[in-house]
Write a protein that holds these residues in place. Sequence first.
Motif, PDB file in Angstrom:
ATOM      1  N   GLU A  22      41.497  38.853  40.096  1.00  0.00           N
ATOM      2  CA  GLU A  22      40.252  38.461  40.763  1.00  0.00           C
ATOM      3  C   GLU A  22      39.247  37.898  39.749  1.00  0.00           C
ATOM      4  OE1 GLU A  22      36.543  40.725  42.841  1.00  0.00           O
ATOM      5  OE2 GLU A  22      38.554  41.356  43.496  1.00  0.00           O
ATOM      6  N   GLN A  23      39.123  38.551  38.608  1.00  0.00           N
ATOM      7  CA  GLN A  23      38.199  38.075  37.578  1.00  0.00           C
ATOM      8  C   GLN A  23      38.640  36.717  37.046  1.00  0.00           C
ATOM      9  OE1 GLN A  23      38.710  41.586  35.185  1.00  0.00           O
ATOM     10  NE2 GLN A  23      36.609  42.288  35.604  1.00  0.00           N
ATOM     11  N   LEU A  24      39.930  36.563  36.811  1.00  0.00           N
ATOM     12  CA  LEU A  24      40.456  35.278  36.331  1.00  0.00           C
ATOM     13  C   LEU A  24      40.204  34.170  37.354  1.00  0.00           C
ATOM     14  CD1 LEU A  24      43.829  36.456  34.772  1.00  0.00           C
ATOM     15  CD2 LEU A  24      41.822  35.602  33.549  1.00  0.00           C
ATOM     16  N   ASP A  25      40.410  34.473  38.634  1.00  0.00           N
ATOM     17  CA  ASP A  25      40.163  33.479  39.685  1.00  0.00           C
ATOM     18  C   ASP A  25      38.695  33.075  39.727  1.00  0.00           C
ATOM     19  OD1 ASP A  25      42.824  33.480  40.419  1.00  0.00           O
ATOM     20  OD2 ASP A  25      42.532  34.829  42.138  1.00  0.00           O
ATOM     21  N   ARG A  26      37.799  34.051  39.571  1.00  0.00           N
ATOM     22  CA  ARG A  26      36.361  33.768  39.604  1.00  0.00           C
ATOM     23  C   ARG A  26      35.965  32.873  38.420  1.00  0.00           C
ATOM     24  NH1 ARG A  26      34.562  38.846  40.435  1.00  0.00           N
ATOM     25  NH2 ARG A  26      33.947  39.186  38.298  1.00  0.00           N
ATOM     26  N   ILE A  27      36.479  33.164  37.257  1.00  0.00           N
ATOM     27  CA  ILE A  27      36.175  32.358  36.068  1.00  0.00           C
ATOM     28  C   ILE A  27      36.762  30.953  36.207  1.00  0.00           C
ATOM     29  CG2 ILE A  27      36.609  32.133  33.593  1.00  0.00           C
ATOM     30  CD1 ILE A  27      36.402  35.257  33.512  1.00  0.00           C
ATOM     31  N   ALA A  28      37.994  30.879  36.690  1.00  0.00           N
ATOM     32  CA  ALA A  28      38.628  29.573  36.886  1.00  0.00           C
ATOM     33  C   ALA A  28      37.848  28.731  37.888  1.00  0.00           C
ATOM     34  CB  ALA A  28      40.066  29.754  37.350  1.00  0.00           C
ATOM     35  N   SER A  29      37.322  29.369  38.925  1.00  0.00           N
ATOM     36  CA  SER A  29      36.556  28.613  39.920  1.00  0.00           C
ATOM     37  C   SER A  29      35.262  28.079  39.313  1.00  0.00           C
ATOM     38  CB  SER A  29      36.274  29.457  41.161  1.00  0.00           C
ATOM     39  OG  SER A  29      35.307  30.434  40.913  1.00  0.00           O
TER      40      SER A  29
END
Length: 65
Positions: free
Chosen positions: A51-58
């Motif tokens: 979830e954290q990786l997805d948020r940063i990638a977004s």
Amino acid sequence: MSKDVYRARAEVAVRVRNGKPAEEARRKLAAAKLEQYISKVVAEAPPLSDEQLDRIASLLHKRVL
């Protein structure tokens, strides 16, 4: 400082010195600096959740658009 940052800085300097457009060279320099910083932070950070990786990638993806 990474080789990419050194090369990009040199490219900006040469273009400015020769009176050529430097916008793309400055963009490459900014990207090289950002890549270097992100690599450092990721290496020092604890593992992130999906979830954290997805948020940063977004965040990065929104900026690119």
